[in-house]
Design an enzyme around this catalytic site. Structure first.
Site, mmCIF file in Angstrom:
data_model
loop_
_atom_site.group_PDB
_atom_site.id
_atom_site.type_symbol
_atom_site.label_atom_id
_atom_site.label_comp_id
_atom_site.label_asym_id
_atom_site.label_seq_id
_atom_site.Cartn_x
_atom_site.Cartn_y
_atom_site.Cartn_z
ATOM 1 N N ARG A 178 0.826 -1.202 0.000
ATOM 2 C CA ARG A 178 0.000 0.000 0.000
ATOM 3 C C ARG A 178 0.858 1.248 0.000
ATOM 4 N NH1 ARG A 178 -4.435 1.312 4.175
ATOM 5 N NH2 ARG A 178 -2.860 0.639 5.646
ATOM 6 N N SER B 191 7.018 -4.911 7.652
ATOM 7 C CA SER B 191 6.524 -5.865 8.652
ATOM 8 C C SER B 191 7.335 -7.155 8.698
ATOM 9 C CB SER B 191 5.056 -6.179 8.369
ATOM 10 O OG SER B 191 4.317 -4.999 8.286
ATOM 11 N N ASP C 85 4.754 -3.083 11.297
ATOM 12 C CA ASP C 85 3.304 -2.854 11.232
ATOM 13 C C ASP C 85 2.666 -2.874 12.626
ATOM 14 O OD1 ASP C 85 3.833 -5.559 11.536
ATOM 15 O OD2 ASP C 85 2.187 -6.221 10.272
#
Length: 963
Positions: free
Chosen positions: A585, A648, A702
């Site tokens: 994203r 992450s 994350d």
């Protein structure tokens, strides 16, 4: 010449061609078929044709058969009436299934606790006995001898004398036990322990398969002292008089259930059983979720409708005739079993006799001459009715039967009596068809099908010996339910074999249940085990924080260099990247100070597998390509923006903008990345593209981003949890406890990377063979063991391994492992969430399994749902135990008696699974009772958190400059 007009609704004279509930048959003897017959046809509507018949006065008119039609006018049931009866029966079924309405329902809908039909894997030797008809039968059944799918039977019939079936209850069961002992002695079965199934063809209330309290006697039985007692206990007590027989009664079944089970052994699609014999009844497989009388919603259970009592509350008074009322008054149980008294073999012959008596009195038959036999109850039996309706010899049979009754019938009398039999037996078939159609409609609606395909198992002397009955029944059923394709399967071996099959199925299910429970038990964690996980996690946290043990710790406790939480003064536009799964994203985050207002614009890009597992340079070039596309899309090329990078994966940070990848997880395997600084690799890729420049302020995990997102809304949030594709946790730790970073003042967020917990073998005692198989087949064997037991990427794979094992043991999918089940990754974790949904019926579970190429039975679906529940429950409990270790540490570090803290949570497993979040929270509550933990769902994802961390970092940098 006079004319006589027959009523519109009478057969032959006024039958509706579209609704032939009675067949057109020429019932006129030859002398009436004369040229002088005049017919007038009047068409009243498109479907109604009225035939008026006139005849010259030299011939008697109307003929006897027409007079029979008039006399039995109310026994003729149109399709409209049958559809109405069908609707009434459906309403009574619903009343019988309801907990509050069952006591007053006439159709009792009794649960039988028969939960499964034969799957042809049954094996063994069983005894069966059948009590309920004109004879009593004992049977030895050998199922699937030597692995062959066949049934061998040996049986013996015993009489049921009136003095036994209408005498003392104790004597009845002693007689049954004596017969059973005689059979076992004859067959050489003494001193051999055998399971027994008992077919008991009377209404019983059951609370388990091997127990049944008699509600009422029906048919000719009237033994005293049996009603309201458990018939299995009564028989068991009687068998104690025979010390040389050893029998274990595993099942008590109704004869209708026995019929269904017998037929289901040969045709697995059989889910309805019907008896049309001495008595009449039906059973079918009902969804457990619709049975209020029994606990539990999973699977199906056979319901014994006891439809013979339909109408006992007056619901059928408009179709009952004077003959039905006379018959009822003269029966052993007036006012009861009214539907049965219009259908079954015990009563059809008597109905015909009552009609003939009345017609004779009226001078319409036998010249008005009576006989004593005609006036004797029971002299005309259903076998006589069947004989009189035979196609060719029926007329001769009728004459013989009437002559034996002391009558002198003319040919016209014989034809008229035949016609009476036809009307009575056809009404029986019509009523039976209407009730059966109601059951079929319910089955179709339960399955939410436009069209139902099913099989009805049928038994009973009326159905078997009456020459026209089966054809009539089938035809009317198919006309009433045109959207049901019904196969009628005749039970050749009777309901006694069915009782043995129920017993065989019960034995199979019992054995299979034991094996399934052994597997599921591996996933049931005791409180002691969970406390052990909590304490081991706490120890690993401490190892990870200390300088001397940090490198050896499985829980890495990585400093994030995030030292502050949002205070509401942050403002500006920020770019955020979020990489952690198969999707990437890019976000533009606009933060406005004062009102804690955040607006976000984002675009999602796929990361192809060849990029995930290619080279590091290819991965970061792809990322920069996605950033370029987003900036073009937003019109921001050339605008200098501070950037936060949510990455992450386990990284060792030496600063907020320095992140060295320790190892890839979650399916990533890009080369030349481990041991490298991810921020530097991103900067190099931006330089290679040479289109724009970005200020990379922070690289964050994350989990840290999730904590910051929730911390923006709730200042009490100091812990972040991810329970999604992967599993991780972060929290704000006192600087004085972090030996691997200089300084003792304030706090710093620690990214625990707890997925590696257990890599040193400390939780091997709770790992199963299935966890080991998943680990061995993964991209990183031996690593991230805790994550592989708790995260969405692996739970579905654990379930798949269990399903394969259970199938190999013959406990699922008929022992057939499909190619799709062999395919790694086919059972995605999202299927666990769907299958475990409380709102999802088993039928929908079966559809999900069918999408996976798994042809499951209802029982298979129950087991699959249990497996999914066991795996996901363990995952939530393990997460809860880990979280309990964190909050207890925070409480003790702060020297508090009671801690109040908020955990920010994100991840598809936590968000979408119907039970995961609740089980996790309950586990934390149980293992950390002195901590009041609030779980706050991160609605905006970790991307917003990266922007907030960037904003906080810029704020702290500015403050440092000013100082």
């Amino acid at each position: 010449m006079g004319e006589s007009f027959l009523p519109q609704s009478l057969p032959f004279g006024g039958i509706k061609p579209t609704s032939p509930s009675l067949p057109f048959r020429s019932v006129l003897p030859a002398p009436f078929l004369v040229p002088s017959l005049r017919i007038r046809i009047t068409k009243r509507s498109p479907c109604d044709v009225v035939v008026g018949v006139g005849m010259c006065s030299s011939h008697p008119w109307p003929p006897l058969s027409f007079q029979v039609d008039r006399f039995l006018y109310h026994m003729r049931l149109s399709d409209e009436t049958l559809l109405d009866i069908m609707a009434r029966f459906q309403a009574e079924m619903q009343r019988g299934l309801g907990k509050d309405t069952n006591p007053t329902a006439s159709v009792k809908m009794l649960p039988t606790f028969v939960r499964a039909i034969p799957d042809r894997s049954e094996n063994g030797e069983f005894l069966s006995l059948d009590l309920g008809g004109s004879k009593f039968r004992v049977l030895k059944v050998q199922v699937s001898e030597e692995g062959k799918q066949k049934v061998q039977m040996e049986s013996q019939f015993y009489p049921t004398p009136n003095e036994i079936i209408r005498g003392n209850g104790a004597e009845l069961f002693e007689y049954v036990a004596d017969c059973l002992a005689d059979f076992m002695k004859t067959k050489g079965l003494m001193h051999k322990k055998l399971p027994l199934g008992m077919t008991f063809s009377f209404p019983c209330w059951q609370t388990k398969l091997e127990e049944g309290v008699l509600l009422s006697w029906t048919k000719k039985f009237k033994a005293r002292g049996v009603q309201d007692t458990d018939v299995v206990s009564r028989l068991t007590k009687a068998m104690k008089n025979h010390k040389d027989i050893d029998v274990d009664i595993l099942a008590l079944v109704n004869d209708t259930v026995g019929t269904m089970m017998t037929c289901a052994y040969d045709d697995p699609s059989c889910e309805v059983g019907v008896i049309i014999g001495t008595g009449t009844n039906a059973c079918y497989m009902e969804d457990m979720s619709n049975i209020d009388l029994v606990e539990g919603d999973e699977g199906r259970m056979c319901i014994n409708t006891e439809w013979g009592a339909f109408g006992d509350d007056g619901a059928l008074e408009d179709i009952r005739t004077e003959f039905d009322r006379d018959l009822d008054l003269g029966s052993l149980n007036p006012g009861k079993q009214l539907f049965e008294k219009m259908i079954s073999g015990l009563y059809l012959g008597e109905l015909v006799r009552l009609i003939l008596v009345k017609m004779t009195k009226a001078g319409l038959l036998f010249g008005g001459k009576k006989s004593s036999s005609l006036h004797t109850k029971g002299k005309i039996e259903t076998r006589h009715v069947a004989a009189m309706e035979k196609y060719k010899e029926g007329l001769a049979n009728t004459r013989e039967i009437l002559t034996n009754l002391g009558l002198e019938p003319s040919e016209a009398d014989c034809i008229a009596v035949q016609h009476v039999c036809t009307i009575v037996s056809f009404r029986s078939a019509n009523l039976c068809a209407a009730a059966l159609a109601a059951i079929l409609t319910r089955l179709r609606e339960n399955k939410k099908l436009v069209r139902l395909r099913t099989t009805v198992g049928v038994d009973g002397t009326v159905y078997k010996i009456h020459p026209q009955y089966p054809k009539r029944l089938h035809k009317v059923v198919r006309r009433l339910v045109p959207n049901c394709d019904v196969r009628f399967f005749l039970s050749e071996s009777g309901s006694t074999k069915g009782a043995a099959m129920v017993t065989a199925v019960a034995a199979r299910v019992q054995a299979q249940r034991k094996l399934v429970d052994q597997v599921l038990a591996l996933f049931r964690l005791t409180r002691e085990q969970l406390v052990g996980v909590r304490d081991k996690m706490r120890a690993e946290l401490e190892y990870g924080l200390k300088r001397d043990t940090h490198l050896l710790a499985t829980v890495k406790m990585l400093p994030s260099y995030v030292c502050g939480m949002p205070d509401g003064t942050e403002r500006g536009n920020f770019l955020a990247l979020d990489l952690g799964g198969t999707n990437f994203r890019v976000l533009l985050v606009k933060i406005r100070s004062g009102r804690r207002s955040v607006r976000m614009y984002n675009k999602i890009f796929a990361i192809p597998l060849e990029i995930m597992q290619g080279t590091g340079e290819e991965l970061f070039d792809h990322i920069v390509q996605c950033i370029s596309d987003f900036l073009d899309y937003m019109g921001l090329k050339g605008v200098p923006l501070p950037l936060g990078f949510t990455f992450s994966f386990p990284c060792r940070q030496t600063g907020i903008d320095k992140g060295i990848l320790i190892e890839w997880t979650k399916g990533f395997k890009a080369t030349d990345c481990e041991g490298e600084d991810m921020v530097d690799m991103l900067r190099e890729a931006i330089k290679r593209r040479n289109e724009f420049d970005l200020d990379i302020v922070a690289v964050v995990n994350d989990t840290v981003g999730t904590m910051m997102t929730c911390g923006y809304e709730d200042p009490n949030c100091e812990i972040g949890l991810i329970a999604g594709t992967g599993s991780n946790m972060c929290y704000m730790e006192e600087m004085r406890n972090i030996e691997v970073v200089e300084g003792d003042e304030g706090k710093m967020c620690i990214n625990t990377e707890w997925g590696g917990f257990g890599d040193n073998g400390c939780i091997d005692d709770i790992r199963t063979q299935y966890d080991k198989e998943v680990d061995e087949g993964s991209l990183n064997p031996g690593k991230q063991r805790y994550e592989k037991m708790t995260s969405g990427m692996y739970l579905g794979e654990i379930v798949r391994q269990i399903l394969i094992d259970l199938t190999k043991q013959g406990l699922l999918f008929r022992g057939q492992i499909s190619e799709r089940l062999r395919t790694r990754g086919i059972f995605e974790t999202k299927f666990l969430s769907q299958i475990e949904s409380d709102r999802l019926a088993l039928l929908q579970v079966r559809r999900i399994l069918q999408q996976l190429g798994l042809d499951s039975t209802c029982e298979d679906s129950i087991v699959v749902k249990e497996v999914c529940g066991a795996v996901s429950r363990r995952a939530a409990q393990l997460c809860g135990a880990g979280m309990a270790a964190i909050v207890e540490k925070r409480r003790q570090d702060q020297g508090l008696e009671h801690l109040k803290i908020t955990v920010g949570v994100d991840g598809t497993l936590y968000k979408l699974h119907p039970h995961f979040s609740w089980i996790l929270q309950e586990t934390v509550k149980e293992l950390a009772p002195k901590c009041d933990v609030t779980f706050m769902l991160s609605e905006d994802g970790s991307g917003k958190g990266a922007a907030l961390i960037t904003a906080v970092a810029k704020r702290l940098q500015q403050a440092q400059k000013e100082n």
